[in-house]
Each structure stands twice: as structure tokens, then as C-alpha cells.
Design a protein around this motif. Sequence first.
Motif, PDB file in Angstrom:
ATOM      1  N   PRO A 126      -9.441 -27.501  -6.623  1.00 24.80           N
ATOM      2  CA  PRO A 126      -8.182 -27.849  -5.940  1.00 24.80           C
ATOM      3  C   PRO A 126      -7.471 -29.044  -6.567  1.00 24.80           C
ATOM      4  CG  PRO A 126      -9.855 -27.325  -4.324  1.00 24.80           C
ATOM      5  CD  PRO A 126     -10.553 -27.356  -5.655  1.00 24.80           C
ATOM      6  N   ALA A 127      -8.227 -29.977  -7.169  1.00 26.42           N
ATOM      7  CA  ALA A 127      -7.603 -31.153  -7.779  1.00 26.42           C
ATOM      8  C   ALA A 127      -6.818 -30.799  -9.039  1.00 26.42           C
ATOM      9  CB  ALA A 127      -8.666 -32.196  -8.113  1.00 26.42           C
ATOM     10  N   LEU A 128      -7.034 -29.602  -9.588  1.00 27.42           N
ATOM     11  CA  LEU A 128      -6.367 -29.192 -10.826  1.00 27.42           C
ATOM     12  C   LEU A 128      -5.011 -28.554 -10.579  1.00 27.42           C
ATOM     13  CD1 LEU A 128      -9.398 -27.547 -12.678  1.00 27.42           C
ATOM     14  CD2 LEU A 128      -8.574 -29.901 -12.876  1.00 27.42           C
TER      15      LEU A 128
ATOM     16  N   VAL B 214       0.846 -26.074  -6.643  1.00 26.40           N
ATOM     17  CA  VAL B 214       1.257 -24.667  -6.744  1.00 26.40           C
ATOM     18  C   VAL B 214       0.913 -24.031  -8.085  1.00 26.40           C
ATOM     19  CG1 VAL B 214       3.095 -24.868  -5.044  1.00 26.40           C
ATOM     20  CG2 VAL B 214       3.571 -25.389  -7.439  1.00 26.40           C
ATOM     21  N   VAL B 215       0.816 -24.835  -9.156  1.00 30.72           N
ATOM     22  CA  VAL B 215       0.598 -24.270 -10.485  1.00 30.72           C
ATOM     23  C   VAL B 215      -0.900 -24.214 -10.763  1.00 30.72           C
ATOM     24  CG1 VAL B 215       1.033 -24.490 -12.958  1.00 30.72           C
ATOM     25  CG2 VAL B 215       2.782 -25.211 -11.294  1.00 30.72           C
ATOM     26  N   PRO B 216      -1.462 -23.021 -10.927  1.00 30.68           N
ATOM     27  CA  PRO B 216      -2.907 -22.925 -11.169  1.00 30.68           C
ATOM     28  C   PRO B 216      -3.277 -23.466 -12.538  1.00 30.68           C
ATOM     29  CG  PRO B 216      -1.878 -20.774 -11.419  1.00 30.68           C
ATOM     30  CD  PRO B 216      -0.814 -21.694 -10.891  1.00 30.68           C
TER      31      PRO B 216
ATOM     32  N   LYS C  30     -10.949 -24.535 -16.492  1.00 34.20           N
ATOM     33  CA  LYS C  30     -11.996 -24.163 -15.555  1.00 34.20           C
ATOM     34  C   LYS C  30     -13.316 -23.890 -16.280  1.00 34.20           C
ATOM     35  CE  LYS C  30      -9.255 -22.138 -11.802  1.00 34.20           C
ATOM     36  NZ  LYS C  30      -9.037 -20.916 -10.991  1.00 34.20           N
ATOM     37  N   ASP C  31     -13.221 -23.216 -17.422  1.00 36.94           N
ATOM     38  CA  ASP C  31     -14.431 -22.920 -18.195  1.00 36.94           C
ATOM     39  C   ASP C  31     -15.115 -24.191 -18.668  1.00 36.94           C
ATOM     40  OD1 ASP C  31     -14.066 -20.217 -17.880  1.00 36.94           O
ATOM     41  OD2 ASP C  31     -13.089 -19.915 -19.820  1.00 36.94           O
ATOM     42  N   THR C  32     -14.315 -25.178 -19.064  1.00 37.48           N
ATOM     43  CA  THR C  32     -14.886 -26.454 -19.495  1.00 37.48           C
ATOM     44  C   THR C  32     -15.618 -27.137 -18.338  1.00 37.48           C
ATOM     45  OG1 THR C  32     -13.165 -26.781 -21.168  1.00 37.48           O
ATOM     46  CG2 THR C  32     -14.350 -28.747 -20.418  1.00 37.48           C
TER      47      THR C  32
END
Length: 290
Positions: free
Chosen positions: A45-47, A52-54, A60-62
Motif C-alpha cells: 500500500p505504501a507504493l 491510485v497509481v499502482p 514488487k518483485d524486488t
Amino acid sequence: MNTTQPPIITGIDGSGEALDAVRWAGRAARLRDVPLEIVHALDFPALLAGGVVPPPEEMKDTLRAHGQRYLRAAQEIAEAQGAPAVTTRLDPDRAAPALIEASRTAALVVVGSGGRGRLTGLLAGSVASAVGAHAACDVVVVRGDSWDDPDAADRPIVAGIDGSEPSARILAAAVAEAKVRKTHLVVVHASADEPRPEAEPHLDRQAATDAGERLLGDLTGAHDAGGVTLERVVVRGHPRRELIERSATAQLVVLGDRGRGGFPGLLLGSTGQALLHNAACPVYLVRTVA
């Protein structure tokens, strides 16, 4: 191993405080002969940019790769402590919500007193405070390093009892810990009430002491200590100060997550907050509010 019992759950973030929590939790799992689950929260969620922008999948993989390394290291530490069955899990949520959700099916949640989060250092660690206040099960916040001393096994369990309705629950948890750790239990009742102006101070103090001794006598007399040596202590003073002082020579301090007059919507009671800031040993918060 007793697979019918719910697991102990501990959360990690790669910090030294979290790995201390893993060591403590691994030993607790060995003593209780129950499984241990180690959780690392990825905090996706912090990303979200602007909410709104995923985030890109590469990011995420990192985070997943870093999390898996943390989990592998933590699993090795837990197994070295003798935990009988250790599993690991990545959770996409923030640390506190992930552990609070996991607490619904746990016997105990164990966290460090700080961590890598942006609020590290505040309120003894934002995650520790949030989990201690809102978990559905008992919580241990691992503080200090005396518990890791080989001589710590000879130190007592200290329980703080205030006479509120959950006191029997707190005593039962403290007795259980003393039993599995093969040590003695010190049950402390401290009163900070000031003498009434119209009363003789020494008589008022004696009345408070007598009342405290009756309270502890009734409570401990009604509870089967199961062979645990139990010492009752009644003192005139602030509970938080007395428990902090005794934490210097204890291996664990046990108290309720709310004090006298606590309500479900409130955060930790003042004594619990003081212990999370200042105790010299791990703090066991007994869940007292449904």
C-alpha cells in the motif's frame, strides 16, 4: 509437536530488533512445543503513488526478493533456537495490519520493540504499539537483551495485578509462562492512590496494604499454580515504576493490555505504554478486551 494448538507468529522487517523477536519466539515455540510462523510484510500500500497509481511489478518483485532473504535468515535463527516447525510467509499488507489479522488464529504474536519503519523509535515502535493495542491474542514485545543471557533462566516471571476483572486471566498467563520456563513467579500489586486528607496517613497506607494482600491472597488462592512457586508482593507506589524496576531482574513481565477502567477503543493502558518504552526485559501483554 502439538499440532492441535494455534501457532506463535512473529513479524520481521530485517532489523536487529525483529531478529531478537525471532530468537525469543523460537525458544517460546520450543518450550510450548507448537509451530512458529514468521511473517514479512511487503507494505505494497505504501507504493501507491497518490493512492491510485499502482507500482510497477519490477518494484514488487524486488521487495519480494528482499523479503524472501529476510525470511530465510529468520527461519535459520528460529530453527537454531529449537522451534519444532517453522513456516514463513510474505504478506502484501503493512506490518501492523498483517500481524493483527494473523493474530486471529494465533496463540501469541511476538514483535520487536522497534524496526525499519518510518516511525521507528516512536512509541516503542509503531508496529509494537499497534499490535499490542489491537491484536486478537496475547502479544510479547521483546525488549532489552538480558533475556538472551544464559543466567536469565533463573530469573522470575513478574506479573502486575491491579484487581480489575481480567486479573485472573493475567495470573493464568503468568503461571503458564513460569511453568514452561521452570521458574518462580512474583505477583505484584502496586497502588498509587494518595492517602485521604482526613485519614491518618500511616493508617491509610496500612489499610491499602491490607486490601492489596487480601486481593492477591484471594486471587492466588483461587488459582491452581500447578507447582509453580509463587511470591506475593504488595507495594505502595506507581505500578509502572514498580514493574519497570523489577524488569531489570526478571526474564518476562506480564500485565494486561488495558488497565483499570480501560475500554475497547483505547490504545494500551498507561502502564503498558510505560513498559513498552522502558522495560529491561520482554513484555507480555495479556489480551483482556474481546
